[in-house]
Design an enzyme around this catalytic site. Sequence first.
Site, PDB file in Angstrom:
ATOM      1  N   VAL A   7      -2.474  -3.006   9.250  1.00 63.74           N
ATOM      2  CA  VAL A   7      -2.877  -1.623   9.511  1.00 63.74           C
ATOM      3  C   VAL A   7      -4.249  -1.309   8.902  1.00 63.74           C
ATOM      4  O   VAL A   7      -4.993  -0.461   9.399  1.00 63.74           O
ATOM      5  CB  VAL A   7      -1.811  -0.647   8.943  1.00 63.74           C
ATOM      6  CG1 VAL A   7      -2.183   0.801   9.212  1.00 63.74           C
ATOM      7  CG2 VAL A   7      -0.437  -0.955   9.513  1.00 63.74           C
TER       8      VAL A   7
ATOM      9  N   HIS B 149     -10.309  -1.259  17.525  1.00 66.49           N
ATOM     10  CA  HIS B 149     -10.017   0.075  16.996  1.00 66.49           C
ATOM     11  C   HIS B 149     -11.291   0.632  16.374  1.00 66.49           C
ATOM     12  O   HIS B 149     -11.477   0.617  15.178  1.00 66.49           O
ATOM     13  CB  HIS B 149      -8.908  -0.058  15.948  1.00 66.49           C
ATOM     14  CG  HIS B 149      -8.454   1.247  15.374  1.00 66.49           C
ATOM     15  ND1 HIS B 149      -8.142   2.341  16.141  1.00 66.49           N
ATOM     16  CD2 HIS B 149      -8.228   1.622  14.091  1.00 66.49           C
ATOM     17  CE1 HIS B 149      -7.756   3.326  15.350  1.00 66.49           C
ATOM     18  NE2 HIS B 149      -7.809   2.923  14.109  1.00 66.49           N
TER      19      HIS B 149
ATOM     20  N   ASN C 238      -8.017  -0.988   7.873  1.00 72.94           N
ATOM     21  CA  ASN C 238      -9.246  -1.024   8.680  1.00 72.94           C
ATOM     22  C   ASN C 238     -10.372  -1.801   8.006  1.00 72.94           C
ATOM     23  O   ASN C 238     -10.360  -1.907   6.781  1.00 72.94           O
ATOM     24  CB  ASN C 238      -9.712   0.419   8.938  1.00 72.94           C
ATOM     25  CG  ASN C 238      -9.003   1.015  10.126  1.00 72.94           C
ATOM     26  OD1 ASN C 238      -8.919   0.385  11.164  1.00 72.94           O
ATOM     27  ND2 ASN C 238      -8.496   2.229   9.958  1.00 72.94           N
TER      28      ASN C 238
ATOM     29  N   ARG D 109     -15.358   2.799  10.182  1.00 72.82           N
ATOM     30  CA  ARG D 109     -14.324   1.847   9.737  1.00 72.82           C
ATOM     31  C   ARG D 109     -14.978   0.549   9.263  1.00 72.82           C
ATOM     32  O   ARG D 109     -14.485  -0.112   8.358  1.00 72.82           O
ATOM     33  CB  ARG D 109     -13.348   1.554  10.884  1.00 72.82           C
ATOM     34  CG  ARG D 109     -12.499   2.749  11.275  1.00 72.82           C
ATOM     35  CD  ARG D 109     -11.483   2.390  12.353  1.00 72.82           C
ATOM     36  NE  ARG D 109     -10.711   3.556  12.778  1.00 72.82           N
ATOM     37  CZ  ARG D 109     -11.055   4.371  13.776  1.00 72.82           C
ATOM     38  NH1 ARG D 109     -12.160   4.141  14.457  1.00 72.82           N
ATOM     39  NH2 ARG D 109     -10.300   5.397  14.093  1.00 72.82           N
TER      40      ARG D 109
ATOM     41  N   GLY E 289       0.870  -1.181   0.000  1.00 76.48           N
ATOM     42  CA  GLY E 289       0.000   0.000   0.000  1.00 76.48           C
ATOM     43  C   GLY E 289       0.904   1.228   0.000  1.00 76.48           C
ATOM     44  O   GLY E 289       1.548   1.532   1.005  1.00 76.48           O
ATOM     45  N   ALA E 290       0.983   1.885  -1.162  1.00 78.10           N
ATOM     46  CA  ALA E 290       1.850   3.070  -1.273  1.00 78.10           C
ATOM     47  C   ALA E 290       1.023   4.344  -1.180  1.00 78.10           C
ATOM     48  O   ALA E 290       1.340   5.356  -1.801  1.00 78.10           O
ATOM     49  CB  ALA E 290       2.622   3.017  -2.592  1.00 78.10           C
TER      50      ALA E 290
HETATM   51  N1  APR Z   1      -2.756  -4.518  -3.447  1.00 76.84           N
HETATM   52  C1  APR Z   1      -1.867  -3.512  -3.191  1.00 76.84           C
HETATM   53  N2  APR Z   1      -2.242  -2.243  -2.935  1.00 76.84           N
HETATM   54  C2  APR Z   1      -3.542  -1.971  -2.944  1.00 76.84           C
HETATM   55  C3  APR Z   1      -4.528  -2.968  -3.214  1.00 76.84           C
HETATM   56  C4  APR Z   1      -4.080  -4.288  -3.474  1.00 76.84           C
HETATM   57  N3  APR Z   1      -4.924  -5.284  -3.718  1.00 76.84           N
HETATM   58  N4  APR Z   1      -5.746  -2.381  -3.160  1.00 76.84           N
HETATM   59  C5  APR Z   1      -5.544  -1.075  -2.862  1.00 76.84           C
HETATM   60  N5  APR Z   1      -4.216  -0.835  -2.753  1.00 76.84           N
HETATM   61  C6  APR Z   1      -3.541   0.444  -2.475  1.00 76.84           C
HETATM   62  C7  APR Z   1      -4.173   1.618  -3.207  1.00 76.84           C
HETATM   63  O1  APR Z   1      -3.799   1.638  -4.565  1.00 76.84           O
HETATM   64  C8  APR Z   1      -3.616   2.787  -2.412  1.00 76.84           C
HETATM   65  O2  APR Z   1      -2.415   3.297  -2.978  1.00 76.84           O
HETATM   66  O3  APR Z   1      -3.652   0.804  -1.100  1.00 76.84           O
HETATM   67  C9  APR Z   1      -3.350   2.206  -1.023  1.00 76.84           C
HETATM   68  C10 APR Z   1      -4.187   2.837   0.064  1.00 76.84           C
HETATM   69  O4  APR Z   1      -3.798   4.150   0.202  1.00 76.84           O
HETATM   70  P1  APR Z   1      -4.790   5.339   0.607  1.00 76.84           P
HETATM   71  O5  APR Z   1      -5.997   5.263  -0.245  1.00 76.84           O
HETATM   72  O6  APR Z   1      -3.980   6.593   0.627  1.00 76.84           O
HETATM   73  O7  APR Z   1      -5.246   4.953   2.091  1.00 76.84           O
HETATM   74  P2  APR Z   1      -4.435   5.204   3.437  1.00 76.84           P
HETATM   75  O8  APR Z   1      -4.825   6.504   4.016  1.00 76.84           O
HETATM   76  O9  APR Z   1      -3.005   4.914   3.225  1.00 76.84           O
HETATM   77  O10 APR Z   1      -5.093   4.080   4.364  1.00 76.84           O
HETATM   78  C11 APR Z   1      -4.854   2.714   4.123  1.00 76.84           C
HETATM   79  O11 APR Z   1      -4.950   2.142   6.424  1.00 76.84           O
HETATM   80  O12 APR Z   1      -5.480   3.474   8.232  1.00 76.84           O
HETATM   81  C12 APR Z   1      -5.955   2.519   7.344  1.00 76.84           C
HETATM   82  O13 APR Z   1      -8.337   2.988   7.187  1.00 76.84           O
HETATM   83  C13 APR Z   1      -7.102   3.058   6.508  1.00 76.84           C
HETATM   84  O14 APR Z   1      -7.739   0.964   5.570  1.00 76.84           O
HETATM   85  C14 APR Z   1      -7.047   2.167   5.319  1.00 76.84           C
HETATM   86  C15 APR Z   1      -5.545   1.884   5.170  1.00 76.84           C
END
Ligand code: APR
Length: 311
Positions: free
Chosen positions: A119, A176, A121, A89, A10-11
């Site tokens: 991490v 959480h 949710n 959440r 997750g970037a």
């Molecule tokens: N494989 C890899 N990456 C993925 C996949 C997948 N199958 N599906 C989604 N992603 C990536 C998205 O492309 C995105 O870049 O996960 C990333 C999520 O980033 P954000 O949308 O910025 O979310 P973020 O604020 O980082 O939160 C991520 O953490 O705190 C928790 O509730 C929050 O569940 C959420 C997670």
Amino acid sequence: MPRSKVTVVGAGNVGATAAQRMFDKGYADIVLVDIVEGLPQGKALDMLESGPVVGSDASVVGTNDYADTAGSDVVVITSGIARRPGMSRDDLLLTNMNIITSVTQSVVEHSPDAILVIVTNPLDAMAQRAFQVSGFPKNRVVGMAGILDTARFRTFLAEELNVSVNSVEAYVLGGHGDTMVPVTASTTVGGQPISEVLSQDRIESIVKRTQDGGAEIVNLLKTGSAYYAPSAAIVQMVEAILFDRQEILPCTAYLEGEYGIDGLYVGVPIRLGAGGVEDVIRFNLTDTEQAELQNSAEAVRELVEVMAQYS
Ligand code: APR
């Protein structure tokens, strides 16, 4: 000694900020993975190019290919959708359940000895899912949330009392979510119980603000959820593992009878070290806190039961 290898899946906001915090410190080589092509590559390259300025000669690689994550010591999973205003959440449950399932499968295939830090949710349910899918022992799957909730509680208390956050010791346990349990009976300010320095009304209002802490940020940002404090909490956990700190931290761990909860991931104080969850620490809770913890565990169990219907 070779550097440790830490993968962050997750970037997005949370993952990339956690990666940046670790890269800046330079103790681990980082792999940043995302499903979106170019995103992890771009962020990792940008981060790498900050190395000469911040003085880090660690490596950071962005990829869409789990082969690059092979042999990771720790894998942090942040992939999934985040909340928007009006969402709880729990509204993320089924979408993120599918993401956690496929990501965990890919991660464990390439890093069978890693410790997973979950991490995404709704956190406790996603940790449970990752535990089931990974087939890892319970000590090697742990969730991040208690440190974040506790940090919020400590921040609000310190602000109220006009003292350093470092002078406030506190623990927030439970799931959480709205049912989290700030353990006020063992919260101290400079060693004094908070009940001696704050009125019951003020304590209750700070507990409420803590429970709604995530939503407060979501409502301000409008397009996503918190990431500076969450990423800081992730890094504290990764360092406790990599440096075998044996640190007592509130995290989401698999319980088998502790606190009267069985077969479920819930936030409790644990000892975190090189083996992952080394121990669950037993706090003396008041009857009310114990009842609140049970109530919080029930809320997690409901989500786990919903997931079971879809698997
Ligand atoms: N494989 C890899 N990456 C993925 C996949 C997948 N199958 N599906 C989604 N992603 C990536 C998205 O492309 C995105 O870049 O996960 C990333 C999520 O980033 P954000 O949308 O910025 O979310 P973020 O604020 O980082 O939160 C991520 O953490 O705190 C928790 O509730 C929050 O569940 C959420 C997670």
